[in-house]
Design a protein around this motif. Structure first.
Motif, PDB file in Angstrom:
ATOM      1  N   ASP A  43       0.832  -1.209   0.000  1.00 40.87           N
ATOM      2  CA  ASP A  43       0.000   0.000   0.000  1.00 40.87           C
ATOM      3  C   ASP A  43       0.868   1.261   0.000  1.00 40.87           C
ATOM      4  O   ASP A  43       0.554   2.241  -0.688  1.00 40.87           O
ATOM      5  CB  ASP A  43      -0.916   0.005   1.225  1.00 40.87           C
ATOM      6  CG  ASP A  43      -1.950  -1.113   1.191  1.00 40.87           C
ATOM      7  OD1 ASP A  43      -2.188  -1.685   0.101  1.00 40.87           O
ATOM      8  OD2 ASP A  43      -2.503  -1.440   2.263  1.00 40.87           O
ATOM      9  N   TYR A  44       1.961   1.219   0.770  1.00 40.32           N
ATOM     10  CA  TYR A  44       2.838   2.392   0.878  1.00 40.32           C
ATOM     11  C   TYR A  44       3.524   2.663  -0.464  1.00 40.32           C
ATOM     12  O   TYR A  44       3.571   3.807  -0.931  1.00 40.32           O
ATOM     13  CB  TYR A  44       3.882   2.153   1.963  1.00 40.32           C
ATOM     14  CG  TYR A  44       4.713   3.359   2.306  1.00 40.32           C
ATOM     15  CD1 TYR A  44       4.375   4.169   3.391  1.00 40.32           C
ATOM     16  CD2 TYR A  44       5.837   3.693   1.559  1.00 40.32           C
ATOM     17  CE1 TYR A  44       5.136   5.280   3.712  1.00 40.32           C
ATOM     18  CE2 TYR A  44       6.603   4.798   1.867  1.00 40.32           C
ATOM     19  CZ  TYR A  44       6.257   5.594   2.950  1.00 40.32           C
ATOM     20  OH  TYR A  44       7.014   6.694   3.262  1.00 40.32           O
ATOM     21  N   VAL A  45       4.063   1.619  -1.083  1.00 38.26           N
ATOM     22  CA  VAL A  45       4.738   1.800  -2.368  1.00 38.26           C
ATOM     23  C   VAL A  45       3.740   2.284  -3.423  1.00 38.26           C
ATOM     24  O   VAL A  45       4.037   3.187  -4.216  1.00 38.26           O
ATOM     25  CB  VAL A  45       5.420   0.495  -2.814  1.00 38.26           C
ATOM     26  CG1 VAL A  45       6.030   0.661  -4.205  1.00 38.26           C
ATOM     27  CG2 VAL A  45       6.502   0.093  -1.812  1.00 38.26           C
ATOM     28  N   ARG A  46       2.562   1.703  -3.432  1.00 36.55           N
ATOM     29  CA  ARG A  46       1.544   2.101  -4.408  1.00 36.55           C
ATOM     30  C   ARG A  46       1.175   3.582  -4.241  1.00 36.55           C
ATOM     31  O   ARG A  46       0.954   4.298  -5.236  1.00 36.55           O
ATOM     32  CB  ARG A  46       0.304   1.229  -4.265  1.00 36.55           C
ATOM     33  CG  ARG A  46      -0.787   1.557  -5.279  1.00 36.55           C
ATOM     34  CD  ARG A  46      -1.966   0.609  -5.176  1.00 36.55           C
ATOM     35  NE  ARG A  46      -1.624  -0.730  -5.678  1.00 36.55           N
ATOM     36  CZ  ARG A  46      -1.566  -1.815  -4.929  1.00 36.55           C
ATOM     37  NH1 ARG A  46      -1.837  -1.742  -3.622  1.00 36.55           N
ATOM     38  NH2 ARG A  46      -1.248  -2.980  -5.449  1.00 36.55           N
ATOM     39  N   LYS A  47       1.155   4.059  -3.006  1.00 37.78           N
ATOM     40  CA  LYS A  47       0.777   5.448  -2.756  1.00 37.78           C
ATOM     41  C   LYS A  47       1.910   6.413  -3.072  1.00 37.78           C
ATOM     42  O   LYS A  47       1.693   7.475  -3.675  1.00 37.78           O
ATOM     43  CB  LYS A  47       0.351   5.608  -1.286  1.00 37.78           C
ATOM     44  CG  LYS A  47      -0.007   7.040  -0.901  1.00 37.78           C
ATOM     45  CD  LYS A  47      -0.437   7.125   0.566  1.00 37.78           C
ATOM     46  CE  LYS A  47      -0.778   8.561   0.952  1.00 37.78           C
ATOM     47  NZ  LYS A  47      -1.196   8.661   2.382  1.00 37.78           N
ATOM     48  N   HIS A  48       3.129   6.080  -2.677  1.00 40.76           N
ATOM     49  CA  HIS A  48       4.217   7.051  -2.736  1.00 40.76           C
ATOM     50  C   HIS A  48       5.185   6.852  -3.893  1.00 40.76           C
ATOM     51  O   HIS A  48       5.917   7.782  -4.246  1.00 40.76           O
ATOM     52  CB  HIS A  48       4.999   7.030  -1.415  1.00 40.76           C
ATOM     53  CG  HIS A  48       4.205   7.474  -0.234  1.00 40.76           C
ATOM     54  ND1 HIS A  48       3.764   8.776  -0.077  1.00 40.76           N
ATOM     55  CD2 HIS A  48       3.751   6.788   0.862  1.00 40.76           C
ATOM     56  CE1 HIS A  48       3.098   8.882   1.063  1.00 40.76           C
ATOM     57  NE2 HIS A  48       3.064   7.690   1.640  1.00 40.76           N
ATOM     58  N   ASN A  49       5.212   5.682  -4.491  1.00 41.25           N
ATOM     59  CA  ASN A  49       6.113   5.437  -5.613  1.00 41.25           C
ATOM     60  C   ASN A  49       5.505   4.362  -6.520  1.00 41.25           C
ATOM     61  O   ASN A  49       6.057   3.277  -6.690  1.00 41.25           O
ATOM     62  CB  ASN A  49       7.486   4.985  -5.106  1.00 41.25           C
ATOM     63  CG  ASN A  49       8.616   5.389  -6.020  1.00 41.25           C
ATOM     64  OD1 ASN A  49       8.399   6.063  -7.019  1.00 41.25           O
ATOM     65  ND2 ASN A  49       9.831   4.968  -5.699  1.00 41.25           N
ATOM     66  N   PRO A  50       4.333   4.659  -7.097  1.00 39.42           N
ATOM     67  CA  PRO A  50       3.553   3.625  -7.795  1.00 39.42           C
ATOM     68  C   PRO A  50       4.284   2.974  -8.958  1.00 39.42           C
ATOM     69  O   PRO A  50       3.975   1.840  -9.321  1.00 39.42           O
ATOM     70  CB  PRO A  50       2.309   4.391  -8.273  1.00 39.42           C
ATOM     71  CG  PRO A  50       2.702   5.833  -8.252  1.00 39.42           C
ATOM     72  CD  PRO A  50       3.676   5.975  -7.134  1.00 39.42           C
ATOM     73  N   GLY A  51       5.262   3.662  -9.527  1.00 38.42           N
ATOM     74  CA  GLY A  51       6.006   3.075 -10.635  1.00 38.42           C
ATOM     75  C   GLY A  51       6.817   1.856 -10.240  1.00 38.42           C
ATOM     76  O   GLY A  51       7.260   1.090 -11.102  1.00 38.42           O
TER      77      GLY A  51
END
Length: 808
Positions: free
Chosen positions: A424-432
């Motif tokens: 969830d964190y990666v998707r929100k802050h660095n989705p690439g």
């Protein structure tokens, strides 16, 4: 250079110890000295006159039972349950906390709450020769006094092996014991829990539920009288003891709590099974305790507890005192510094850790295992931006590695939820960085509890909380050298966390920075954020690449690579972190000579509170290993930062400062932080206050004492690295260094005279101390040991189970 050491017969007695339940070892050699550590008072705990809770219109929080709880009660515990003892002769109060019983808490995510109260109505005033005590060597609380020519005694202990609380009451005259046992389920009127008390024959049962999480609870009290009779008051849920010779009270408790991923992932009432009740488990334990009997229960308790507590002895140039504990503390606070109190506080910390965290219990929480409150302050949770880590900083070095196993089990249970938080964190802050089929790692935020695991928000505290936590997992391996744990827990955890960090780093020129990034709980004022878009006065300061986050990414990458080398791993991802670790630039020195908290600061306190309690930018010094002796400029800057931050702060924050000073080799400054902690944050029962009461300061300062006496984070065993002048003569036995070496040492006038090292696992041992290359070293048979020597350092091979003695 190879050196043959000459024969010597001088030895230091040392208590051999087990390092973890996975590899039990026998305790065989005696300690060089046995000291009795005791808290005691000539009076019972004060009573402010309230025997029940009060909910008032002018307060959103119910008042506690007794404002003297955190200052005067004596704590006992077995990891599962915490018990507070008051020692009163009119109506004794025994307050019980079960670490799995939670209400909604002050944040709505769950919070620890008091389990039960047990009142013993003696109606005895005007007693003589009163004394109450807590013996740390035995983990037994005592009360004794005389009334009308009869001598009365009580014993209280909390058994881990049998998971039962035992109270033994006796008198020196037959038929002299008469009192009423009267339990209460607290806070029923506030309607977050339901419950009732039943009394049948010699058994009192407290049974109910907490609908919020479908938590069913039960407690049993069995009254076993020797002589006399019992009268059951079914209407009022009480049992009266009439003219007994002696009485044993057995107390068992439990809930339907299960430590599992579903407990953290399911919502509300689905966290636990509402159709599952703890009755059978509680009743079975009660019957087993009954069958064993008081004498056997005590024997089993002592064997279990003393195997842990008895591993370490210290003498910090101290002499035991006959003063009651509160007088000893008052004298210290008025300027009569007493090394005995400093030593007592160290051993009290070890006692509190054993009492609040055992192999099969939940970890020690913010209050350890003790809460009298409806809403425990800060929910009584596991706060992951320093507090829960501080609870375990000293568990390995003070020879209590088993106590950390509670957190390992907790980690394994919450890991699936932490993995989802990472995605969830990666998707929100660095989705690439989200790619099908790739592991996004795991991350945990700050305010966890027995029912809730938060994700990292990037606001209150940055995602360095994951690395902060993983440092404990790494330390457990380094201290125990447990190969199975390395393969199944430590390496997978470190590798997975590193994968998370690799996905949240963002390019900033030639560097890779965590973004968003936040130094825990630090805020800024209007002048500091003037002209800085997106920053709000008084709010958490959000940035990119603060030292806290960058430092723990470095620590996690470094530890992952070290463990990969241990296992001979060739994972291609390891090349990714080998490259990324060179682009972190984690530590910067500012214009004031300080370690920068933020990359964009110039002078100290350009951003953030000048005297803030957290020193998160010094985590690379302690508990981290990035700032160390081969970086003297950083070491000097860390010392300057501590000077600027100062010691006017909270209890646990002083403990962190103490450990940092020890890492810097500044023994006198470490002691100043410790002395301030004792003078300003310690109360009559030697609990310590944030305020209010929290356990982390006690456990963190315990780690600090060990860190002053022994360090091993730089790949060598460093004896007496931060010895203060007032501890100039003394000894320690049984502290543990990385590599699973049990170390003992004696010193005189500030200089080591002897040391011994028990190698539990074998392997190479490196030892540092001024002129140690001139020391003689022998094995347990008196044979000279071959060493490789350099300036102030020696290396030698060891065999598992062998003890090596050095004479300087």
């Amino acid at each position: 250079m190879i050196k043959k050491a000459i024969l010597t017969t001088t030895t230091i007695g040392m208590l051999l110890a087990t390092f973890a339940s996975a590899e039990p070892q026998a305790e065989s050699e005696p300690q060089s000295e046995t000291r009795t550590y005791e808290l005691w008072e000539p009076e019972a705990a004060p009573n402010n006159g309230r025997s029940n809770w009060e909910a008032t219109k002018d307060s959103k929080r119910p008042k506690s039972y007794d404002r003297d709880w955190e200052r005067w009660s004596y704590p006992i515990g077995n990891g599962y349950t915490g018990v507070s003892i008051f020692g009163r002769t009119d109506t004794e109060r025994v307050q019980i906390t079960d670490k799995t019983l939670h209400n909604r808490g002050i944040y709505g995510k769950g919070g620890l709450t008091s389990f039960a109260e047990i009142f013993l109505d003696f109606n005895q005033d005007g007693v003589k020769n009163y004394r109450r005590s807590l013996n740390l060597n035995e983990a037994i609380a005592h009360v004794s006094y005389e009334k009308d020519g009869v001598a009365y005694t009580r014993e209280y202990f909390a058994s881990y092996p049998d998971n039962v609380i035992v109270i033994r009451l006796s008198a020196d005259q037959k038929g002299a014991l008469s009192f009423t046992v009267r339990p209460e389920i607290p806070y029923l009127a506030l309607k977050q829990r339901k419950g009732k008390i039943t009394a049948t024959e010699n058994l009192l049962t407290l049974k109910g539920s907490m609908p919020l999480f479908s938590c069913n609870f039960e407690g049993q009290i069995k009254v076993l009288n020797e002589g006399g009779s019992l009268t059951t008051d079914a209407k009022n849920g009480a049992i009266k003891v009439n003219k007994a010779d002696a009485v044993t009270l057995l107390i068992t408790s439990g809930t339907n709590y299960r430590l599992s991923a579903k407990t953290f992932s399911n919502a509300g009432a689905k966290k636990l099974n509402p159709r599952e009740f703890p009755h059978e488990a509680v009743a079975t334990r009660m019957q087993a305790a009954h069958d064993l009997g008081y004498a056997e229960l005590k024997k089993r308790h002592l064997s279990d507890y003393q195997n842990l507590f008895g591993r370490v002895s210290v003498n910090l140039n101290s002499k035991p005192t006959s003063d009651p504990t509160h007088i000893l503390l008052e004298k210290y606070q008025k300027g009569k510094m007493d090394n005995w109190l400093e030593e007592l506080m160290f051993q009290y910390g070890r006692y509190l850790l054993i009492s609040s965290s055992r192999e099969k219990s939940l970890p020690a929480n913010l209050q350890g295992a003790w809460s009298q409150d409806y809403y425990t302050p800060w929910s009584g949770g596991f706060w992951h931006n320093i507090n829960v880590q501080m609870n375990y900083w000293g568990s390995m070095s003070t020879n209590l590695a088993e106590c950390f196993e509670a957190y390992i089990a907790f980690f394994e249970a919450y890991l699936p939820v932490a993995k989802q938080h990472a995605t969830d964190y990666v998707r929100k802050h660095n989705p690439g960085q989200i790619k099908e089929g790739e592991d996004n790692g795991w991350i945990i935020g700050t305010g966890a509890n027995a029912y809730h695991i938060p994700g990292a928000s990037g606001g209150h505290s940055g995602p360095g909380t994951g690395g902060f936590t993983a440092k404990l997992l790494m330390d457990y391996y380094q201290f125990t050298q447990d190969q199975k744990y390395l393969e199944e827990v430590a390496y997978p955890a470190m590798l997975s966390l590193s994968k998370f960090y690799s996905k949240v780093l963002k390019p900033h020129g030639d560097l890779l920075l965590v973004e968003p990034s936040a130094s825990p709980e630090q805020t800024s004022n209007a002048e500091q954020v003037k002209g800085m878009p997106g920053h709000i006065q008084g709010k958490n300061y959000i940035t990119a690449g603060c030292t806290f986050d960058q430092g723990f990414v470095w620590e996690s990458y470094s530890d992952t690579l070290l463990l990969a080398d241990k296992l001979g791993k060739k994972d291609p991802f390891l090349d990714t972190i080998r490259e990324q670790i060179t682009k972190l630039d984690p530590v910067l020195v500012g214009a004031s000579g300080q370690i920068k908290e933020y990359r964009e600061e110039n002078n100290y306190s350009d951003i953030g509170q000048e005297r803030h309690r957290h020193i998160s930018h010094l985590c690379p010094l302690f508990p981290g290993t990035l700032i160390k002796s081969d970086q003297p400029d950083w070491m000097q800057a860390a010392s300057k930062t501590l000077d600027l931050r100062g010691n006017r702060t909270t209890g646990w924050a002083l403990a962190h400062r103490m450990n940092c000073r020890a890492r810097l080799g500044e023994g006198d400054e470490a002691l100043k932080a410790y002395q301030t902690f004792i003078r300003e944050r310690t109360v009559q029962n030697l609990w310590t206050l944030h305020p209010p009461f929290q356990i982390d300061g006690s456990l963190g300062s315990m780690a600090g004492v060990a860190e002053m006496l022994l360090q091993s984070h730089e790949g060598t065993i460093n004896i007496l690295p931060a010895l203060p002048k007032t501890w100039n003569t003394g000894h320690f036995d049984g502290l543990v260094a990385r590599g699973n070496f049990v170390v003992s040492a004696k010193w005189q006038d500030g200089k080591a005279t002897e040391a011994s090292i028990l190698s539990r696992k074998g392997g190479d041992c490196a030892l540092s101390y001024p002129a140690v290359e001139n020391a003689t070293i022998t094995d347990s048979k008196g044979n000279a040991v071959e060493t490789r020597a350099g300036k102030n350092q020696i290396h030698f091979g060891t065999k598992a189970g062998e003890t090596y003695t050095l004479v300087f």
